[in-house]
Write an enzyme that holds these catalytic residues in place. Structure first.
Site, PDB file in Angstrom:
ATOM      1  N   ASN A 175      43.993  45.196  39.149  1.00 49.20           N
ATOM      2  CA  ASN A 175      45.007  44.932  40.001  1.00 49.20           C
ATOM      3  C   ASN A 175      45.948  43.605  39.601  1.00 49.20           C
ATOM      4  OD1 ASN A 175      42.843  42.920  40.270  1.00 49.20           O
ATOM      5  ND2 ASN A 175      43.071  42.480  42.540  1.00 49.20           N
ATOM      6  N   CYS A 182      41.900  40.605  45.746  1.00 49.43           N
ATOM      7  CA  CYS A 182      40.508  40.133  46.681  1.00 49.43           C
ATOM      8  C   CYS A 182      40.866  39.289  47.308  1.00 49.43           C
ATOM      9  CB  CYS A 182      39.732  39.684  45.318  1.00 49.43           C
ATOM     10  SG  CYS A 182      39.294  40.926  43.844  1.00 49.43           S
ATOM     11  N   GLU A 203      37.363  29.659  38.241  1.00 49.67           N
ATOM     12  CA  GLU A 203      38.271  29.930  37.427  1.00 49.67           C
ATOM     13  C   GLU A 203      39.373  29.078  37.546  1.00 49.67           C
ATOM     14  OE1 GLU A 203      38.260  34.442  37.613  1.00 49.67           O
ATOM     15  OE2 GLU A 203      37.416  34.102  35.584  1.00 49.67           O
ATOM     16  N   GLU A 228      34.076  36.775  39.939  1.00 47.79           N
ATOM     17  CA  GLU A 228      34.682  36.718  40.951  1.00 47.79           C
ATOM     18  C   GLU A 228      34.524  38.141  41.511  1.00 47.79           C
ATOM     19  OE1 GLU A 228      39.185  36.542  40.902  1.00 47.79           O
ATOM     20  OE2 GLU A 228      38.388  37.457  42.835  1.00 47.79           O
TER      21      GLU A 228
HETATM   22  C1  SIN Z   1      42.263  38.923  42.691  1.00 51.78           C
HETATM   23  O1  SIN Z   1      42.581  39.473  43.344  1.00 51.78           O
HETATM   24  O2  SIN Z   1      41.166  38.935  41.969  1.00 51.78           O
HETATM   25  C2  SIN Z   1      42.800  37.563  42.247  1.00 51.78           C
HETATM   26  C3  SIN Z   1      44.117  37.436  42.995  1.00 51.78           C
HETATM   27  C4  SIN Z   1      44.930  36.061  42.475  1.00 51.78           C
HETATM   28  O3  SIN Z   1      44.401  35.543  41.460  1.00 51.78           O
HETATM   29  O4  SIN Z   1      45.804  35.703  43.211  1.00 51.78           O
END
Ligand code: SIN
Length: 486
Positions: A161, A295, A467, A261
């Site tokens: 993604n 996410c 992170e 994550e």
């Molecule tokens: C993710 O969807 O895992 C990361 C999203 C983000 O860093 O903004």
């Protein structure tokens, strides 16, 4: 083999894995076809590697660790800053690769490249600040000094993604800390990862420090090799909770350091005292970013009854103006989903909600191929499937609530705890709700929280470790040296 990506520097398109400084094919000659999710055209192929190549990559990383871990932080800072400069220089090309393999719009891809490069810049600067400390001893003839050292070889597994940013969020701190890596990019979007590796190589990262194994069918054996290897000292992963649990259990065999994550199911709450325009903008940014495939996207939108109708109609009006299409087209606001399975998941969640009384205000169905109409549902009962499972698509489901106590309970009724959002102008409520939400990251009066500087990560089944921010710690060990006999 690769088709033309239509970029200025075609040397960035790599179609092989990368082991010990060499671009290599799979030992068995297998390949993975990579498609553009907008057109379904084949973009090219990468090798279908397996356990033998993973072992070679791990050995190369183990060998390179001996010298890379002894370089000075300033040396690593300088190389990372060169890498950062190259990412800026190739901004247009890198963004186009992201759009072609992931489908997100070019505007979003450019934002991703900027976000991705910001991790490289941030961790270049962190490299030179991996301070230790002095701890006064209770014994008069002893002095305690604490130092930080790189943990060792790191295995990095990333999702499709954010084909670029999820790589640099892990690769940059690993390199900054003095670690070497074996990366497994996703089979859907390997070209961004490989282009970054090429730029890191041009920036002066030595052979063996970064290794890449591409795989699809053999992913289970590659993951096992990474998690059970005695040479690999850390595993970091972004993806589903189910896979995180598997990697966690396999990593237990060697008690590796880990950071994961995993899945999210973010609540997004609009209180009656919110600035409704800001809440609508926040919901759009948060829910529909990357066509709902992040996410930290809002998955459940709770709206207080006093502003429910107003919020629903304003959101529906904005969403109906979205332009869904090929991300390369200038007027496209939202690209396709990554594949058919993703489309089916959204359809399933809509059908489930509608069967329980939800109304479709906008969208509600597939357009064609991987394109799904951005959707707003109203009158969604709090117990529908999407309240418990991540949709990962362009579906805004509006659930009505009455009280703060009720909505905090609903928001926390989830095994996930990655991000949570709410809009309110009551400062007391802002503190109360921010503290009460069982998540690792809260956005209050904003739908966008992503920045390289924040500690990014979740609680509950959304993961372990952080992170960005102080994330370099995840790639280092703490060692105490007690100086005696003074
Ligand atoms: C993710 O969807 O895992 C990361 C999203 C983000 O860093 O903004």
């Amino acid at each position: 083999m690769a088709s033309s990506f239509g970029i200025k520097d075609e040397g960035l398109i790599k179609t092989q894995g990368f082991i010990d400084g060499n671009w290599v094919n799979a030992a068995g000659g297998g390949i993975i076809d990579v498609h553009n999710p907008a057109t379904n055209e084949k973009l090219g192929t990468v090798p279908e590697m397996g356990a033998p190549e993973t072992q070679d990559a791990i050995e190369a990383a183990g060998k390179a660790f001996k010298s890379w871990s002894r370089t000075t932080p300033k040396h690593r800072h300088d190389i990372l800053m060169k890498f950062y400069a190259l990412m800026q220089e190739h901004h247009e090309d890198l963004s186009r690769i992201i759009t072609l393999e992931n489908g997100k719009t070019l505007t979003e891809a450019k934002a991703e490249n900027t976000y991705s490069a910001s991790f490289v810049e941030w961790f270049a600067e962190e490299a030179i600040r991996t301070y230790g400390e002095h701890i006064p001893s209770p014994f008069p003839n002893v002095r305690n000094v604490v130092i930080k050292q790189p943990v060792g070889v790191c295995a990095i597994l990333t999702p499709w993604n954010f084909p670029s940013a999820m790589i640099t969020r892990k690769l940059a701190p690993a390199l900054a800390a003095g670690c070497t890596v074996v990366m497994k990019p996703p089979p859907e979007t390997p070209f961004s990862a490989l282009a970054l590796v090429e730029l890191a190589r041009r920036a002066g990262v030595p052979d063996g420090v970064i290794n890449v194994v591409t795989t699809q069918k053999n992913v289970a054996e590659v993951g096992k090799e990474m998690c059970e290897s005695k040479i690999v000292k850390k595993v970091t992963f972004t993806g589903s909770t189910a896979v995180a649990k598997l990697l966690y259990s396999m990593s237990a065999s060697t008690l590796k350091k880990i950071s994961f994550e995993a899945g999210g199911n973010a609540p997004f709450i609009v209180f009656g005292d919110a600035d409704i325009d800001a809440a609508v903008e926040g919901a759009i940014a948060c829910k529909f970013r990357a066509t709902g495939q992040t996410c930290i996207c809002a998955n459940r939108i709770y709206v207080q009854s006093s502003v429910y109708a107003e919020f629903a109609s304003r959101l529906a009006e904005k969403v109906s103006a979205f332009k869904v299409g090929n991300g390369l087209k200038e007027d496209t606001t939202h690209g396709p989903l990554i594949h058919e399975r993703a489309v089916e998941k959204v359809e399933k969640h809509i059908a489930n909600a509608v069967s329980q009384g939800a109304q479709v205000l906008v969208g509600g169905k597939k357009i064609e191929g991987n394109f799904f109409a951005p959707t707003v549902l109203s009158d969604v009962p709090a117990t529908v499937d999407l309240a418990y499972e991540e949709t990962f698509g362009p579906l805004a489901a509006l659930i009505k609530f009455e009280t703060e106590e009720e909505v905090v309970k609903l928001a926390n009724d989830s095994v996930y705890g990655l991000a949570g959002y709410f809009f309110s102008r009551d400062v007391g409520r802002v503190w109360r709700v921010a503290e009460a939400l069982e998540v690792g990251m809260v956005g209050t009066n904003t739908g966008l929280i992503s920045q390289a500087v924040i500690p990014f990560g979740g609680v509950k089944e959304s993961g372990l470790g952080r992170e960005g921010g102080h994330g370099i710690e995840e790639y280092m060990i703490t060692k105490v040296i007690a100086f005696g006999g003074l």
